[in-house]
Design an enzyme around this catalytic site. Structure first.
Site, short mmCIF file in Angstrom:
data_model
loop_
_atom_site.label_atom_id
_atom_site.label_comp_id
_atom_site.label_asym_id
_atom_site.label_seq_id
_atom_site.Cartn_x
_atom_site.Cartn_y
_atom_site.Cartn_z
N GLU A 362 37.77 36.20 35.24
CA GLU A 362 38.63 35.94 36.42
C GLU A 362 40.09 35.70 36.01
OE1 GLU A 362 37.15 34.24 39.90
OE2 GLU A 362 35.11 34.91 39.52
N1 CAA Z 1 47.52 37.19 46.93
C1 CAA Z 1 47.95 38.23 47.67
N2 CAA Z 1 48.71 39.25 47.17
C2 CAA Z 1 49.03 39.18 45.86
C3 CAA Z 1 48.62 38.12 45.02
C4 CAA Z 1 47.84 37.09 45.62
N3 CAA Z 1 47.42 36.04 44.90
N4 CAA Z 1 49.08 38.34 43.78
C5 CAA Z 1 49.77 39.49 43.82
N5 CAA Z 1 49.74 40.01 45.08
C6 CAA Z 1 50.39 41.22 45.57
C7 CAA Z 1 51.89 41.14 45.28
O1 CAA Z 1 52.57 40.46 46.30
C8 CAA Z 1 52.29 42.59 45.18
O2 CAA Z 1 52.46 43.11 46.48
P1 CAA Z 1 53.83 43.90 46.89
O3 CAA Z 1 53.84 45.10 45.97
O4 CAA Z 1 53.65 44.23 48.32
O5 CAA Z 1 54.93 42.94 46.60
C9 CAA Z 1 51.04 43.26 44.60
O6 CAA Z 1 49.94 42.37 44.84
C10 CAA Z 1 51.16 43.50 43.11
O7 CAA Z 1 51.44 42.27 42.49
P2 CAA Z 1 52.01 42.19 41.00
O8 CAA Z 1 53.23 43.06 40.89
O9 CAA Z 1 52.13 40.75 40.64
O10 CAA Z 1 50.82 42.90 40.19
P3 CAA Z 1 50.64 43.18 38.65
O11 CAA Z 1 50.16 44.57 38.49
O12 CAA Z 1 51.86 42.76 37.89
O13 CAA Z 1 49.40 42.24 38.26
C11 CAA Z 1 48.28 40.23 37.58
C12 CAA Z 1 49.38 40.91 38.42
C13 CAA Z 1 48.36 38.78 37.98
C14 CAA Z 1 48.50 40.38 36.10
C15 CAA Z 1 46.91 40.86 37.99
O14 CAA Z 1 46.77 42.16 37.50
C16 CAA Z 1 45.73 40.02 37.52
O15 CAA Z 1 45.37 39.02 38.14
N6 CAA Z 1 45.07 40.46 36.39
C17 CAA Z 1 43.84 39.81 35.96
C18 CAA Z 1 42.65 40.49 36.56
C19 CAA Z 1 41.50 39.57 36.75
O16 CAA Z 1 41.65 38.39 37.04
N7 CAA Z 1 40.30 40.11 36.61
C20 CAA Z 1 39.13 39.34 36.86
C21 CAA Z 1 37.98 40.23 37.15
S1 CAA Z 1 36.77 39.48 38.19
C22 CAA Z 1 35.79 38.53 37.21
O17 CAA Z 1 36.09 38.25 36.08
C23 CAA Z 1 34.57 38.01 37.87
C24 CAA Z 1 33.54 37.52 36.92
O18 CAA Z 1 32.79 38.26 36.36
C25 CAA Z 1 33.36 36.07 36.71
#
Ligand code: CAA
Length: 378
Positions: A362
């Protein structure tokens, strides 16, 4: 923020503690052998634990997010295997439909998920797209009344056991996070294939698999939200999901602390309990301080979420700090137990193995720092 639990929350805490003692603890060894705890999940469903924060209207217990966090925290003290199954099922397997689904999707799916008739999973990660979630390649092509999905997903918790999968795929030409859509995929969808099981360091009773989509035919009605909204759906639900994982880490850390205090008071060396040696007493003090700090952040994030206040930054902080605490406290617990701690006869080595993944799934700890710093600097 109210740091006191309500009467209802305390009743749930008591019920989960009793369930952990009578049902989960006796089954831990089986789970360690890799047995998926299907029967325990059925019992949890009967107790209303599979849909704690889901409104009663949709089959849930109608409780708040703090109550859900308490349940994950308490279950994790007995078994992080079971808590990750519940956390993924609830916060990223069910919540996306509750938050973004149509009334028909809520009727069709949330009711079954919240009552435990169905188990949920969440499919974002791919073989070459982990931290950079927006670089996913899985594609969904609109064919009118259905979409055809092609691609693969990896490290899917509950995979192979779940009935519904929230799947993210590209529908548009947009780059990065644009053009990603979310779908509800049922396990019996033609062209949906369960791949290999991962053999993990910990969480032995939970299933983690790869998935393949080979012209998987998903009804157009199963598009979640609008086309192109998928990335935001994923991110918004990970905010809640990360609180669940933070509560899991907190539970592991607290269990390791509690076991260490008991052992240090019992174990005699140099003619007195090792707890009377400052080297151990100070270690316990440090461990307890980390657990307490994690608890405050975890319940603060849960409180924000239940009050519909922005919680992304605090959820990331809670996960970052609680998973670090789980790693450090479980490492120290092994040290307190000495040679015995390194054996499978005591649970501290399990806590250590289970804690590590809290810094990875996550969103890794490094990703949490990206999320936190983006909030600070925007
Ligand atoms: N809520 C709503 N919208 C959001 C948001 C949030 N928390 N965070 C970002 N956004 C939106 C942004 O506003 C943006 O929208 P606009 O283009 O309209 O402005 C869009 O999403 C893109 O945002 P970013 O430019 O910040 O995106 P990014 O490509 O730079 O990535 C990141 C950001 C935080 C690194 C993201 O890729 C991330 O969280 N990566 C980690 C992935 C992850 O957590 N994977 C977990 C897999 S599930 C799992 O693990 C389950 C399990 O088995 C236990």
């Amino acid at each position: 923020m109210n740091l006191h639990f309500t009467e209802e929350q305390m009743m749930l805490q008591k019920m989960v503690r009793e369930f952990a003692k009578s049902e989960i603890e006796p089954f831990v060894e089986e789970m360690e052998k890799g047995i998926f705890p299907r029967e325990l999940l059925n019992k949890m469903a009967a107790l209303g634990l599979m849909g704690i924060p889901v409104p009663e209207k949709y089959g849930g217990a109608g409780m708040d997010f703090t109550a859900y966090t308490i349940a994950i925290h308490e279950i994790s003290k007995a078994s992080a295997t079971l808590s990750v199954i519940l956390s993924v099922h609830t916060s990223v397997g069910t919540y996306p439909i509750l938050a973004f689904g149509s009334e028909k999707q809520k009727e069709n799916y949330v009711k079954k998920l919240a009552t435990g008739q169905y188990l949920g999973a969440f499919c974002l990660t791919e073989p070459s797209s982990g931290s950079d979630a927006a670089s996913m390649k899985t594609r969904a092509v609109n064919k009118g009344d259905h979409y055809l999905l092609n691609g693969s997903k990896m490290f899917i918790t509950n995979g192979g056991e779940a009935d519904t999968y929230i799947v993210f795929a590209r529908t548009g030409e947009g780059k990065g996070s644009e053009g990603i859509s979310a779908f509800i995929v049922e396990s019996d969808t033609p062209g949906f294939v369960i791949g290999k099981d991962e053999h993990k360091m910990g969480l032995n009773g939970s299933r983690t698999v790869s998935l393949m989509f080979e012209d998987a035919k998903v009804p157009a009605d199963n598009l979640l939200g609008q086309e192109g909204e998928g990335f935001k759906i994923a991110m918004a639900n990970l905010d809640g999901g990360r609180i669940g994982i933070a509560a899991q880490a907190l539970g592991i850390a607290e269990a390791a602390l509690e076991k260490s205090i008991l052992y240090a008071k019992e174990r005699q060396q140099f003619g007195k309990p090792i707890s009377a040696q400052q080297g151990i007493a100070f270690k316990l003090a440090d461990m307890a301080t980390k657990v307490e700090a994690a608890k405050l952040l975890v319940y603060q994030a849960a409180w924000l979420k239940q009050n519909n206040l922005p919680c992304g930054k605090q959820a990331a902080m809670a996960k970052l700090l609680a998973s670090k605490a789980a790693m450090e406290v479980s490492t120290d617990a092994i040290q307190v137990f000495g040679g015995y701690g390194y054996t499978k006869d005591y649970s501290v080595e399990r806590y250590f193995r289970d804690a590590k993944v809290c810094e990875i799934y996550e969103g890794t700890s490094e990703i949490q720092k990206i999320v936190i710093s983006k909030h600070l600097l925007k």
